[in-house]
Design an enzyme around this catalytic site. Structure first.
Site, mmCIF file in Angstrom:
data_model
loop_
_atom_site.group_PDB
_atom_site.id
_atom_site.type_symbol
_atom_site.label_atom_id
_atom_site.label_comp_id
_atom_site.label_asym_id
_atom_site.label_seq_id
_atom_site.Cartn_x
_atom_site.Cartn_y
_atom_site.Cartn_z
ATOM 1 N N ARG A 135 -12.634 -32.604 66.282
ATOM 2 C CA ARG A 135 -13.789 -32.417 65.390
ATOM 3 C C ARG A 135 -13.605 -31.221 64.459
ATOM 4 N NH1 ARG A 135 -15.894 -35.926 63.825
ATOM 5 N NH2 ARG A 135 -15.628 -34.958 61.804
ATOM 6 N N LYS B 243 -20.016 -19.863 44.313
ATOM 7 C CA LYS B 243 -20.985 -20.688 45.053
ATOM 8 C C LYS B 243 -20.292 -21.473 46.164
ATOM 9 C CE LYS B 243 -23.930 -20.786 41.013
ATOM 10 N NZ LYS B 243 -24.492 -21.521 39.875
ATOM 11 N N LYS C 67 -23.769 -9.491 33.445
ATOM 12 C CA LYS C 67 -24.821 -10.485 33.262
ATOM 13 C C LYS C 67 -26.040 -9.850 32.597
ATOM 14 C CE LYS C 67 -23.286 -13.213 37.175
ATOM 15 N NZ LYS C 67 -23.675 -14.119 38.250
ATOM 16 N N GLU D 166 -21.301 -12.573 30.170
ATOM 17 C CA GLU D 166 -22.075 -13.799 30.107
ATOM 18 C C GLU D 166 -22.959 -13.694 28.870
ATOM 19 O OE1 GLU D 166 -23.524 -14.718 34.168
ATOM 20 O OE2 GLU D 166 -25.336 -15.403 33.133
ATOM 21 N N ASP E 223 -23.175 -19.259 28.569
ATOM 22 C CA ASP E 223 -24.044 -19.648 29.665
ATOM 23 C C ASP E 223 -25.090 -20.659 29.216
ATOM 24 O OD1 ASP E 223 -25.080 -19.598 32.227
ATOM 25 O OD2 ASP E 223 -26.496 -17.992 31.740
#
Lengths: 280, 280, 280, 280, 280, 280
Positions: free
Chosen positions: B99, B134, B166, B196, B217
């Site tokens: 597994r 992410k 940012k 950005e 962005d």
């Protein structure tokens, strides 16, 4: 039932070490150490929130003086635009923890949300939704928590807290009866035995040796119904095998007690949540 | 570029501790310690395989005497039914690691496969696909490896190896120029600066202070084209903002150098792979 | 069912760090690094041996090239003077690991030996012996292994793998029925429920809500017999409460399925085993 | 001299991870997260209490907001029924930490109590009681602390903080004199040298090379007396070899300075202590 | 006396994690995984080599199949140009481990070399050189090993393996006599007591209570001589206080047994050693 | 830019475990647990202070209730006799943490002080000082912090955050151009490329493929000047190769942007700082 504090601490420290490493270059240079701000976590789409205590732990690990205030509890269904939590304190901690907290929150909320879709469909039939061991390595405790938040029920946590007899075990022991006998001789008395079956004959065998749970593995829905009749409450019945939102009602209608869905954790669409910063 | 050995070892030990815990109750009771078998990893659907060295590490951790043989290399596109690796040794180790090895392999192959879909669409325009931060907490190194296997290019690994300005940083510093000045004064000389931006004015500013990368962005594709013209090779250009397989060619056609896609890692459909056991 | 390899490795490394620290001053100075010898583990009193794989791991951790040969398997009853294992290799490793390996071996063999005394008395009545959570902090997996080696059966490993309703839980929930209802709603489906009872009324309640195990807590033997009659096979029955070798047959004769004995692990007399060194 | 804070923290976290694992299923489901209670630790038999700071650390680790109040200090002899500490706070933390805290407290108090029995008998002769390295792997620092609490004196903590010449070392070096010479050449200057001797000749040798401590190993009491006379204060004298409460006065009367007793830690009867819960 | 294997492993893994992190970007891209080469460690200036087993451990951690061959043993004085070790195996491992292995080797050789300068000067007077606790945090065991390699003798390893009475302790206890009395009552019997003194009166006190070692702290050489006369072999005598290569003979001539030098470890000039690569 | 909190915590815990081990024998016996005192850190020679937050962390780890007050900030140049910080609280914590805190503070201040000497000489030419990877294993983050405190600029942190093409890479790839091409294909886009060159031809090559940084390795100052002219701002220029305080102005005058100095961290003279204790 929340996630054990010691476990949570370790998982979060690990995640932060991974992302922050030797330091957040941008934020530590641009922002002064003493500056403070308010951050708001806002849902950008509808879903069920899970993981707020994890997000809180992220910030507390970065700065024990941070203030965290949840506006909803885990398990709340929110719509787009809803503010779910506020954070107040060091800008450095808020920005350095932003991505890590969102990575947890978006993933866990996605699991809770997906679980809940299955739960709602199954509920009409009095059937409950189970998770599996197909979780992300290292995050099982959190992902199983998210399944609970979404209304699901947990299956075993690992190889250590339940016995599950699969085809290889049956073949090795010679029969289900023999495998169960071996297990009953050696297992801790607190451990349940589940058998994965594919045929009616196997079910008969499983019932003969009084297993706790019978898993119907990839069984056609017609046969599933017969299986449920044969078992007749003498064991819990779990249906398994790539059941999705389109097919779940077939399985549920067959009268099983539980339907397990690997996709709750192995295939997810991150729930969109953002963190907005406000200078006080 | 593979995954660092020490890191791999630690991640795999952590995953096995989570799943095996105090022991695999079923397998250790049913199977004899000395029994051996052959296991075959078979793809059940088409995709690009990633994570075979991780799966190998799972079994080596359980039993250093196990034999592992890859039939394909990571990065190979296989079709359903293709055997991708064979393992030979202790049944206990094979079943106890099944597994965990599949959880890694299915997830990493899913990432490589998804990445490759984007890569192929973008390649026609000479554009490359980037990952983001992410990723799943604790698995970033593995997931970024899977992106490379799928043909993608890595963006920064964490907050520590690149500076990314940012909106909050710009607001704090007063302007892009001021933020860049602060960073240039303190950053390690080896660190690149990315900004950005959302408007043409910001691009002008960014070019004025010679940043390395400009991220557009959530910019409309029309505007994106103008941005690329204005930048004119003076910085690398990255497009970002929920670009998916339907919209990617618009961004690519706009002439950017890179398109970053968070969904490569935050939203995946596990690739179906199974492990079949054969007694010798 | 042996002890999980990763767990064993960690426990042994921890024990060696504690004893060897920055180095074995005496042995490293007096003996040359390359000298070898043969060591023999000899039982100095009668008992059941447990922990040989742990002792082996001690020496392998100190020197991967050491040779270890067991002359008996764990679970063998030996008499005084019996050689149970031989080790061959670096004198430094043998002497530096001597105390740590004996500390494990003597303690685990003591537990197996003590368990077996109870097991033999109970066996006449078809009753089995259970351990408890009254183990040495940090060594639970090893001590529960030793109980199995001595012929006992394990109870739950921790708070995480079975539910045990005690007086405080009953009082909080309002009744056994209510406590069980709460648990059935939230527990993983693989988890059994045990209730600790003191009266016949409580047993009736427990049977009404179909718990898996009923523990008769400190019940007089007469009453115990009535309890067994009332339960009549509808749940497993465990007797508990400072039952010792003098009183165990009373409990066993009452017809319970299991008798749990905390003293198996919380009160032990180390089994005398020595390591003798021979220069080749 | 208490137990080092960092060490204590690590040992307690390890113990709690072992027992609580992914969570206390029963308590977390039955009790509300915010409920509070008072717990009282009560001695159920006479003995010397040791380990209260360890018990406190158990609860603080589970919940930093818990209140702990000791009614006696470690080292106090209490009789059955005496309340030794009170805890006030989260019921979940109190119940989840109950078993772990008692496992520490009962074991350490048993060691202190047993030590004190030996100490009292030896004190009449002006002799002191020593512990050994025959401690539970992983708990040495705590067990040696309990010996001190019981009035004993610690022997070396491990192989790293004192040199102890045994028969194998003597044989290897050629003689006690040669072994001591080798050690004096290489040992840190702060390290004492002890020699284990069995004959008067060996004592003479040991005195000749001015060792710090001479251990009389399994020596008949008559001979022991002669040994003490021969040594005549030129080294500290330790008697060793399965000396028990029946034989200790013989050894003490022989005039040695110290008697070491392995059974203080390797063979113990847990001291009965309970934790009673009161709802406020 | 080498460095404990478990300790060495942990220190080296820590160092490699720090330097290699998620991977050696340059080498893993430019070199093929299977390429091999030969590396030679060459001294670029005269000095005493220390740390070869540490360097070996660096490469074995990166690749267990690497071949390591020492051409000299630790403690050998080599001149510029001398090849001290050869390594044969994976180029990736050799290049990724280069800097870390050299950082260890250059630092430890520097310590051994510096120690030896002091040792040679002191040897003429029969005086030995001691290290201190002024070591690099995290590397004490290695640095004390290097001092031994250079011919020095170790002082205590930490606060835990010897008692050292300084001015604050004397003031607190009321006098040296009282401080020693307190210690003798509670210390493990294997622990030596050292007192730091500044005056003849303090020496008298220290002798009266039979301490093991007297440290003359920053004492003028004339007075030192008187101190040695007064002590007259009744305790070991250590001189301390910024003694350097220019002043050491004054202290040595005063007749002390030991001179401790913090600068052996707190102030070093890295010894120049390089690693040259040859393709086979 | 400070040192990451999680990293700092781990480094300090490691250092304290090393020094304090199972406990500070002397201080814990002589001083009462509840006694308090004031400690003052005083510079004993002129220098630039670095590491005060590390020292603070040492004491907070030993006792969270300690009070710490800095009288200067890291980076302040102080003269002999200057009090730089005060600590108020448990004497046991102050004395047990004394050596560890000083070991950090003296080393980091030495690095900051040494860095500053180079920075001041280079500043006249508008040139900046870089550190290297020649740091103490395990302390790189702290030592690079000290370099920044002293006015220096950091070079890459490890093998993972920048690509550095050296002679072996060039030889393997075939040319600088080929090595750079390989890297550009696979590197994360955020990673800069630096090339180590020795000749004008290599510089031409490096410029042709637009590397970010060119390192002039051990180049004669005359040639260095030509190199700078040839590069003409098209890449950052770093001079390297055992440049010391005597030779630095030659390199600086050659017009390079940066000079890297390994000796900042590999060869240091501990800055003398003491901790004085006052009873309140």
């Amino acid at each position: 039932m929340e996630v054990n504090r010691l476990l949570l601490k370790r998982i979060v420290e690990n995640a932060l070490s991974e992302d922050v490493g030797s330091g957040d270059l941008t934020t530590e240079i641009v922002f002064n150490k003493n500056e403070i701000a308010v951050g708001k976590f806002v849902a950008k789409e509808e879903g069920i929130i899970a993981g707020l205590p994890v997000a809180e732990q992220v910030f507390i690990t970065l700065d024990p003086w941070i203030n965290w205030r949840q506006l909803v509890e885990d398990g709340t269904k929110v719509s787009a635009g809803h503010t779910i939590a506020e954070i107040n304190g060091s800008v450095q901690a808020i920005l350095s923890g932003e991505r890590t907290s969102l990575n947890f929150l978006q993933r866990l909320s996605a699991i809770a949300t997906k679980t809940n879709l299955f739960v709602e469909k199954a509920a009409k039939y009095g059937v409950e939704i189970l998770d599996t061991r197909k979780t992300t390595p290292g995050l099982r405790a959190l992902e199983k928590y998210a399944v609970r938040v979404g209304g699901g029920i947990n299956h075993r946590f690992g190889l250590y807290d339940a016995a599950m007899i699969k085809d290889n075990h049956i073949e090795e022991a010679g029969s289900i009866v023999k495998a169960v006998a071996l297990l009953k001789e050696s297992l801790p008395i607190t451990v349940k035995i589940e058998v994965e079956v594919e045929t009616m004959e196997q079910i008969e065998e499983a019932l003969a040796c009084k297993v706790d749970i019978i898993m119907l593995d990839n069984m056609p829905y017609e046969e599933m119904k017969k299986a449920v009749d044969m078992i007749d409450g003498k064991a819990l019945v779990e249906a398994s095998g790539k059941i999705n939102l389109d097919t779940i009602e077939n399985a549920a209608a067959a009268g099983v007690n539980y339907i397990s869905v690997g996709a709750l954790t192995h295939s997810i669409q991150s729930l969109d949540i953002s963190l907005d910063l406000y200078k006080p």
